[in-house]
Design a protein around this motif. Sequence first.
Motif, PDB file in Angstrom:
ATOM      1  N   GLU A 200       0.846  -1.184   0.000  1.00  0.00           N
ATOM      2  CA  GLU A 200       0.000   0.000   0.000  1.00  0.00           C
ATOM      3  C   GLU A 200       0.888   1.243   0.000  1.00  0.00           C
ATOM      4  O   GLU A 200       1.937   1.272   0.645  1.00  0.00           O
ATOM      5  CB  GLU A 200      -0.910   0.026   1.232  1.00  0.00           C
ATOM      6  CG  GLU A 200      -1.915  -1.115   1.288  1.00  0.00           C
ATOM      7  CD  GLU A 200      -2.714  -1.086   2.584  1.00  0.00           C
ATOM      8  OE1 GLU A 200      -2.548  -0.119   3.370  1.00  0.00           O
ATOM      9  OE2 GLU A 200      -3.479  -2.039   2.817  1.00  0.00           O
ATOM     10  N   SER A 201       0.446   2.288  -0.698  1.00  0.00           N
ATOM     11  CA  SER A 201       1.236   3.518  -0.763  1.00  0.00           C
ATOM     12  C   SER A 201       1.134   4.300   0.539  1.00  0.00           C
ATOM     13  O   SER A 201       0.041   4.680   0.954  1.00  0.00           O
ATOM     14  CB  SER A 201       0.741   4.397  -1.917  1.00  0.00           C
ATOM     15  OG  SER A 201       0.990   3.773  -3.159  1.00  0.00           O
ATOM     16  N   PRO A 202       2.248   4.566   1.212  1.00  0.00           N
ATOM     17  CA  PRO A 202       2.206   5.394   2.413  1.00  0.00           C
ATOM     18  C   PRO A 202       1.909   6.845   2.048  1.00  0.00           C
ATOM     19  O   PRO A 202       2.307   7.322   0.987  1.00  0.00           O
ATOM     20  CB  PRO A 202       3.601   5.237   3.012  1.00  0.00           C
ATOM     21  CG  PRO A 202       4.468   4.871   1.862  1.00  0.00           C
ATOM     22  CD  PRO A 202       3.610   4.099   0.906  1.00  0.00           C
ATOM     23  N   MET A 203       1.196   7.521   2.939  1.00  0.00           N
ATOM     24  CA  MET A 203       0.826   8.916   2.719  1.00  0.00           C
ATOM     25  C   MET A 203       1.691   9.823   3.589  1.00  0.00           C
ATOM     26  O   MET A 203       1.610   9.771   4.815  1.00  0.00           O
ATOM     27  CB  MET A 203      -0.655   9.135   3.056  1.00  0.00           C
ATOM     28  CG  MET A 203      -1.109  10.586   3.001  1.00  0.00           C
ATOM     29  SD  MET A 203      -1.383  11.186   1.332  1.00  0.00           S
ATOM     30  CE  MET A 203      -2.937  10.359   0.938  1.00  0.00           C
ATOM     31  N   ILE A 204       2.518  10.641   2.956  1.00  0.00           N
ATOM     32  CA  ILE A 204       3.327  11.623   3.678  1.00  0.00           C
ATOM     33  C   ILE A 204       2.515  12.909   3.800  1.00  0.00           C
ATOM     34  O   ILE A 204       1.979  13.410   2.817  1.00  0.00           O
ATOM     35  CB  ILE A 204       4.644  11.909   2.934  1.00  0.00           C
ATOM     36  CG1 ILE A 204       5.556  10.685   2.978  1.00  0.00           C
ATOM     37  CG2 ILE A 204       5.354  13.112   3.538  1.00  0.00           C
ATOM     38  CD1 ILE A 204       6.863  10.869   2.217  1.00  0.00           C
ATOM     39  N   ASN A 205       2.425  13.424   5.044  1.00  0.00           N
ATOM     40  CA  ASN A 205       1.736  14.697   5.247  1.00  0.00           C
ATOM     41  C   ASN A 205       2.654  15.841   4.838  1.00  0.00           C
ATOM     42  O   ASN A 205       3.734  16.007   5.397  1.00  0.00           O
ATOM     43  CB  ASN A 205       1.321  14.859   6.712  1.00  0.00           C
ATOM     44  CG  ASN A 205       0.316  13.809   7.152  1.00  0.00           C
ATOM     45  OD1 ASN A 205       0.618  12.930   7.956  1.00  0.00           O
ATOM     46  ND2 ASN A 205      -0.887  13.893   6.619  1.00  0.00           N
ATOM     47  N   GLY A 206       2.230  16.594   3.832  1.00  0.00           N
ATOM     48  CA  GLY A 206       3.032  17.722   3.360  1.00  0.00           C
ATOM     49  C   GLY A 206       3.992  17.315   2.261  1.00  0.00           C
ATOM     50  O   GLY A 206       3.833  16.279   1.610  1.00  0.00           O
ATOM     51  N   ASP A 207       5.019  18.139   2.073  1.00  0.00           N
ATOM     52  CA  ASP A 207       5.932  17.936   0.940  1.00  0.00           C
ATOM     53  C   ASP A 207       7.035  16.916   1.211  1.00  0.00           C
ATOM     54  O   ASP A 207       7.879  16.656   0.334  1.00  0.00           O
ATOM     55  CB  ASP A 207       6.553  19.276   0.519  1.00  0.00           C
ATOM     56  CG  ASP A 207       7.329  19.962   1.640  1.00  0.00           C
ATOM     57  OD1 ASP A 207       7.570  19.320   2.692  1.00  0.00           O
ATOM     58  OD2 ASP A 207       7.692  21.138   1.473  1.00  0.00           O
ATOM     59  N   GLY A 208       7.044  16.363   2.412  1.00  0.00           N
ATOM     60  CA  GLY A 208       8.053  15.359   2.735  1.00  0.00           C
ATOM     61  C   GLY A 208       9.335  15.938   3.293  1.00  0.00           C
ATOM     62  O   GLY A 208      10.261  15.190   3.615  1.00  0.00           O
ATOM     63  N   LEU A 209       9.406  17.268   3.410  1.00  0.00           N
ATOM     64  CA  LEU A 209      10.632  17.901   3.890  1.00  0.00           C
ATOM     65  C   LEU A 209      10.612  18.175   5.391  1.00  0.00           C
ATOM     66  O   LEU A 209      11.612  18.623   5.953  1.00  0.00           O
ATOM     67  CB  LEU A 209      10.880  19.202   3.133  1.00  0.00           C
ATOM     68  CG  LEU A 209      11.097  19.028   1.621  1.00  0.00           C
ATOM     69  CD1 LEU A 209      11.367  20.370   0.959  1.00  0.00           C
ATOM     70  CD2 LEU A 209      12.234  18.035   1.334  1.00  0.00           C
ATOM     71  N   HIS A 210       9.457  17.935   6.039  1.00  0.00           N
ATOM     72  CA  HIS A 210       9.441  18.015   7.500  1.00  0.00           C
ATOM     73  C   HIS A 210      10.426  16.981   8.040  1.00  0.00           C
ATOM     74  O   HIS A 210      10.564  15.885   7.488  1.00  0.00           O
ATOM     75  CB  HIS A 210       8.042  17.718   8.035  1.00  0.00           C
ATOM     76  CG  HIS A 210       7.108  18.880   7.921  1.00  0.00           C
ATOM     77  ND1 HIS A 210       5.920  18.952   8.617  1.00  0.00           N
ATOM     78  CD2 HIS A 210       7.171  20.021   7.198  1.00  0.00           C
ATOM     79  CE1 HIS A 210       5.305  20.079   8.335  1.00  0.00           C
ATOM     80  NE2 HIS A 210       6.049  20.752   7.462  1.00  0.00           N
ATOM     81  N   SER A 211      11.114  17.316   9.118  1.00  0.00           N
ATOM     82  CA  SER A 211      12.158  16.430   9.624  1.00  0.00           C
ATOM     83  C   SER A 211      11.962  16.144  11.111  1.00  0.00           C
ATOM     84  O   SER A 211      11.393  16.959  11.845  1.00  0.00           O
ATOM     85  CB  SER A 211      13.541  17.036   9.390  1.00  0.00           C
ATOM     86  OG  SER A 211      13.681  18.252  10.088  1.00  0.00           O
ATOM     87  N   GLU A 270       9.062  -1.093  -5.297  1.00  0.00           N
ATOM     88  CA  GLU A 270       8.265  -0.509  -6.372  1.00  0.00           C
ATOM     89  C   GLU A 270       7.036   0.246  -5.879  1.00  0.00           C
ATOM     90  O   GLU A 270       6.341   0.887  -6.669  1.00  0.00           O
ATOM     91  CB  GLU A 270       7.816  -1.626  -7.326  1.00  0.00           C
ATOM     92  CG  GLU A 270       8.982  -2.420  -7.924  1.00  0.00           C
ATOM     93  CD  GLU A 270       8.519  -3.705  -8.590  1.00  0.00           C
ATOM     94  OE1 GLU A 270       7.300  -3.857  -8.806  1.00  0.00           O
ATOM     95  OE2 GLU A 270       9.382  -4.560  -8.862  1.00  0.00           O
ATOM     96  N   VAL A 271       6.745   0.194  -4.582  1.00  0.00           N
ATOM     97  CA  VAL A 271       5.544   0.851  -4.050  1.00  0.00           C
ATOM     98  C   VAL A 271       5.702   2.368  -4.129  1.00  0.00           C
ATOM     99  O   VAL A 271       6.725   2.922  -3.719  1.00  0.00           O
ATOM    100  CB  VAL A 271       5.289   0.420  -2.588  1.00  0.00           C
ATOM    101  CG1 VAL A 271       4.081   1.166  -2.014  1.00  0.00           C
ATOM    102  CG2 VAL A 271       5.071  -1.084  -2.503  1.00  0.00           C
TER     103      VAL A 271
END
Length: 322
Positions: A200-211, A270-271
């Motif tokens: 299943e595709s994981p959902m990142i909240n925002g642009d992915g640059l939060h650290s 490949e996900v």
Amino acid sequence: MNILITGGAGFIGSNLTEYFLEKGYEVVCLDNFATGHRHNIALFLEHPKYRLIEGDIRNLSDCQKAVEGIDYVLHQAALGSVPRSINDPITTNEVNVSGFLNMLTASRDAKVKRFVYAASSSTYGDSQGLPKVEEVIGKPLSPYAITKYVNELYADIFSKAYGIETIGLRYFNVFGRRQDPKGAYAAVIPKFVMQLMQYESPMINGDGLHSRDFTYIDNVIQMNELAMTTTNPEAVNTVYNTAFGDRTTLTQLVGLLKEYLALFDPKIAEVEVLHGPNRAGDIPHSLASIEKAKQLLGYAPKYAIQEGLQQAVAWYFSNLDK
């Protein structure tokens, strides 16, 4: 020595239990199984030095029963999750503030030697500076953050007014074995692991640059032991960042997870990864200074995120239903 671990059936609590039983301590667990799991403690139930008390920290009598004969309290019981606190601030406050005060009061009355408690990096709130140093915090950004800051205030007052030794550990995004991947408020690492294992595709909240300063469970165990056993008078009645001291973006995190999981199942590479809106109450960046813990407690974290994730991924592949 006798240790009480509240929330002992939870992720962090059960790992602390396992560690201290192996070291020969007598361990009492207090848990109401609201978020903890019986399977986390199944291996301990027959241990001669383990005792389970099924109770709720919101009930003072349960807390009083649990601290009888106890030398040290490791207070892990809480309702975690920023989104949960936004959805239900009343219950979060009842558990994290009233429950905390009950445990602190019961520990004071039982003459417990030291009260070590799980604080939170959420206390830094809207503070912009990096790395986060213990003495500089901002305004809280969620009900959960408020409750964890109030814990620190109560602990400070109790140490000054009643003489009980307290140490708060501001946890930074702890992860590792036994962390629950299921439920609406699952932490990001176990949730992503489970999704990737199921393609299943994981959902990142925002642009992915939060650290975040992701912190492996064994580093947290080390900090709890140091806080409990230190004989340095300057090291008590304060709070410490409990982290590794490095930060990883969410995009980097998913990349590492896919890399390590693909060693077990190549199809996971490949996900695809999806992006959604930013989450309410989230801080953009988190990075801890661990200098205070190094200097006063002798803290020396052994697991960076890469080593920790490799250990965690191997555990999930052995223990999760795929």
